[in-house]
Design an enzyme around this catalytic site. Structure first.
Site, PDB file in Angstrom:
ATOM      1  CE1 TYR A 237      20.462  -7.883 -58.148  1.00 17.57           C
ATOM      2  CE2 TYR A 237      18.404  -6.355 -57.422  1.00 17.57           C
ATOM      3  CZ  TYR A 237      19.713  -6.725 -57.853  1.00 17.57           C
ATOM      4  OH  TYR A 237      20.547  -5.550 -58.013  1.00 17.57           O
TER       5      TYR A 237
ATOM      6  CD  GLU B 191      23.415  -9.364 -55.330  1.00 19.61           C
ATOM      7  OE1 GLU B 191      23.513  -9.763 -54.397  1.00 19.61           O
ATOM      8  OE2 GLU B 191      23.589  -8.077 -55.769  1.00 19.61           O
TER       9      GLU B 191
ATOM     10  CG  ASP C 209      39.036  -9.955 -76.388  1.00 21.16           C
ATOM     11  OD1 ASP C 209      38.099 -10.713 -76.887  1.00 21.16           O
ATOM     12  OD2 ASP C 209      39.160  -8.786 -75.871  1.00 21.16           O
TER      13      ASP C 209
ATOM     14  CB  THR D 227      31.280  -9.915 -77.207  1.00 19.04           C
ATOM     15  OG1 THR D 227      32.115 -10.020 -78.426  1.00 19.04           O
ATOM     16  CG2 THR D 227      32.245  -8.750 -76.411  1.00 19.04           C
TER      17      THR D 227
ATOM     18  CE  LYS E 110      32.750  -7.230 -81.031  1.00 16.83           C
ATOM     19  NZ  LYS E 110      32.809  -7.493 -79.266  1.00 16.83           N
TER      20      LYS E 110
ATOM     21  NE  ARG F 190      25.469  -4.403 -77.166  1.00 20.51           N
ATOM     22  CZ  ARG F 190      26.260  -4.225 -78.220  1.00 20.51           C
ATOM     23  NH1 ARG F 190      26.247  -4.524 -79.405  1.00 20.51           N
ATOM     24  NH2 ARG F 190      27.551  -3.706 -77.928  1.00 20.51           N
TER      25      ARG F 190
END
Length: 488
Positions: free
Chosen positions: A76, A78, A232, A258, A261, A267
């Site tokens: 974790y 954060e 984008d 992203t 692609k 991903r």
């Protein structure tokens, strides 16, 4: 007698009896869950035996997959590097900093002028985090309309006013469109709309756009109406990194993407933002600085996300290193050449492509002159082991029964296909459409009637067999065929 702690299901009870050799806490997936293992193996077979033409998909590398399946998923983290909520993040900090450094280098950016957040879980969260950081609720935005090739997260709502994406729910959205005559963005109407609507943010980029973007014109329009400009570049980020597409960074305030692609990574998502001094501008204080960094980082965490996915970030770092290699530029050049080859062969058959061609990794095939819908062609192609997706074409009223299909070349190019192979793929697509037309002529246009013609259809079975033989003749990146359970 010692008992098994129910909170530690992987542990074994202590016993005075000799322990069996080897670890017992981490058996392989095939042993722990044969059902899931089998499903994964079946999916491997599907990928290998099919022609993957979905423009937003790709086959990533074994190295990226190894990072994705690493123990980094256990941690974790954060917060930002050096300012975590939890302890024990010394190594994680190094990984994220490495990823951020590589992200700027891969896109040829000056670290004094640009920063990047690599924590977004994917592209849609990246976009919404950017909006959350830059805007207030109900602020006005403009993005490309979905039927014109835009993306849901750019503010789509239906003709009846139903708000589809969270972007249109939380912000006031007005779409701009492509010309119904040319298929290109109508910049004159965009400017006219922008001057009337006065958006705070203009979004360029899309998910089904076969042509380049005039970023300089977007910048001029944004400046004229007092808007920020966000690009984008999710679909074309690999092309931008390889410098095989126009550079959106030259004109944009913020760039999102992203990473799975054309960039061929995991991903995940990234948000790039300008930093440092703003260029001199009338009415602006001297020495004004961009203030995007803190706003965007805060929007990602704690506003919208919790702990980042460290395995994704490490995998992205690997993909970014690969994207800086000469081999990646050659790959992207081949992607573009393959798209042109595919598009030209389809047009030689008399088919209509939006904008009559392409400059990037995809073509948008307008099926309306044939009297077909995209969902029928997608459905039949699926049965033939060809994967593509139905897609709206400008003027469509239904996203579920649109007038076109979107076809991309990145995934099959990753498997080593070149121009002549995409000519063969175009022939398969031609046969698939011919079969669709034959079924529709015999059974009718209503979908439930059309489906009757798909059952026990010899033409479909023959095409599927040919496609499977063709597809299995090429390599698979990311996993070894010799290790597959199903190789037939």
């Amino acid at each position: 007698m010692p008992t098994l702690n129910p909170l530690t299901p992987f542990s074994t009870p202590r016993s005075s009896a000799p322990s069996p050799p080897g670890p017992r806490s981490s058996p392989p997936l095939a042993e722990v869950d044969p059902e899931v293992y089998d499903l994964i193996e079946r999916e491997k077979r599907r990928q290998r035996a099919g022609i993957e033409l979905i423009a937003s998909e790709n086959f990533t590398s074994l190295a990226v997959m190894e990072a994705l399946g690493s123990p980094l998923t256990n941690k974790y983290s954060e917060g930002m590097p050096g300012a975590r909520y939890y302890g024990g993040n010394e190594v994680i900090d190094e990984i994220e900093e490495l990823c951020r450094t590589r992200a700027l280098a891969a896109f040829h950016l000056d670290p004094a002028r640009w920063g990047v957040n690599v924590q977004p879980y994917s592209g849609s969260p990246a976009n919404f985090a950017a909006y959350t950081g830059l805007l207030q609720p109900n602020d006005r935005i403009m993005g490309l309309d979905l039927p014109s090739g835009g993306h849901l997260t750019h503010g789509y709502y239906t003709a009846s006013g139903k708000k589809i994406s969270a972007t249109s729910i939380y912000f006031q959205s007005l779409p701009y469109k492509v010309s119904s005559d040319t298929g290109y963005v109508d910049y004159d109407k965009l400017e006219e709309k922008a001057m009337d609507f006065r958006p705070k943010l203009i979004i360029c980029g899309g998910s089904a756009c076969p042509r380049e973007w005039d970023y300089a014109r977007f910048r001029a329009i944004a400046d004229k109406c007092g808007a920020m400009l966000l690009c984008d570049m999710a679909h074309i980020s690999g092309l931008v990194a390889a410098q095989e597409a126009l550079d959106p960074f030259e004109f944009s305030d913020v760039v999102t993407t992203t990473t799975h692609k054309s960039l061929r990574g995991p991903r995940s998502g990234m948000i790039f933002y300008r930093k440092g001094p703003k260029p001199p501008k009338k009415g602006q204080p001297e020495g004004a600085l961009y203030d995007y960094e803190d706003k965007i980082n805060f929007a990602v965490f704690p506003s919208l996300q919790g702990g980042p996915h460290n395995h994704q970030i490490a995998a992205l770092a690997v993909a970014l290193k690969q994207a800086m290699s000469p081999g990646f530029k050659a790959y992207i050049q081949q992607v573009k050449a393959n798209t042109v080859s595919l598009g030209n062969h389809l047009m030689s058959k008399g088919y209509k492509l939006v904008t009559d061609g392409t400059e990037n990794h995809l073509v948008l095939w307008d099926l309306r002159p044939l009297g077909l819908t995209g969902n029928k062609v997608e459905m039949l192609c699926d049965l033939c082991n060809i994967t593509l997706n139905k897609n709206a074409v400008f003027g469509d009223s239904s996203a579920l029964s649109p007038g076109g299909v979107r076809i991309g070349t990145p995934a099959m190019t990753s498997r080593g296909l070149v121009e002549k192979d995409f000519v063969q793929i175009a022939e398969y697509l031609h046969r698939a459409v011919t079969i669709c037309l034959s079924i529709q002529a015999e059974h009718g246009k209503i979908l439930k009637d059309f489906k009757k013609g798909l059952v026990q259809n010899k033409d479909i079975e023959n095409l599927r067999a040919e496609v499977e033989k063709f597809a299995t003749s090429f390599d698979m990146p990311g996993f070894r065929v010799s290790d597959m359970k199903y190789t037939d």
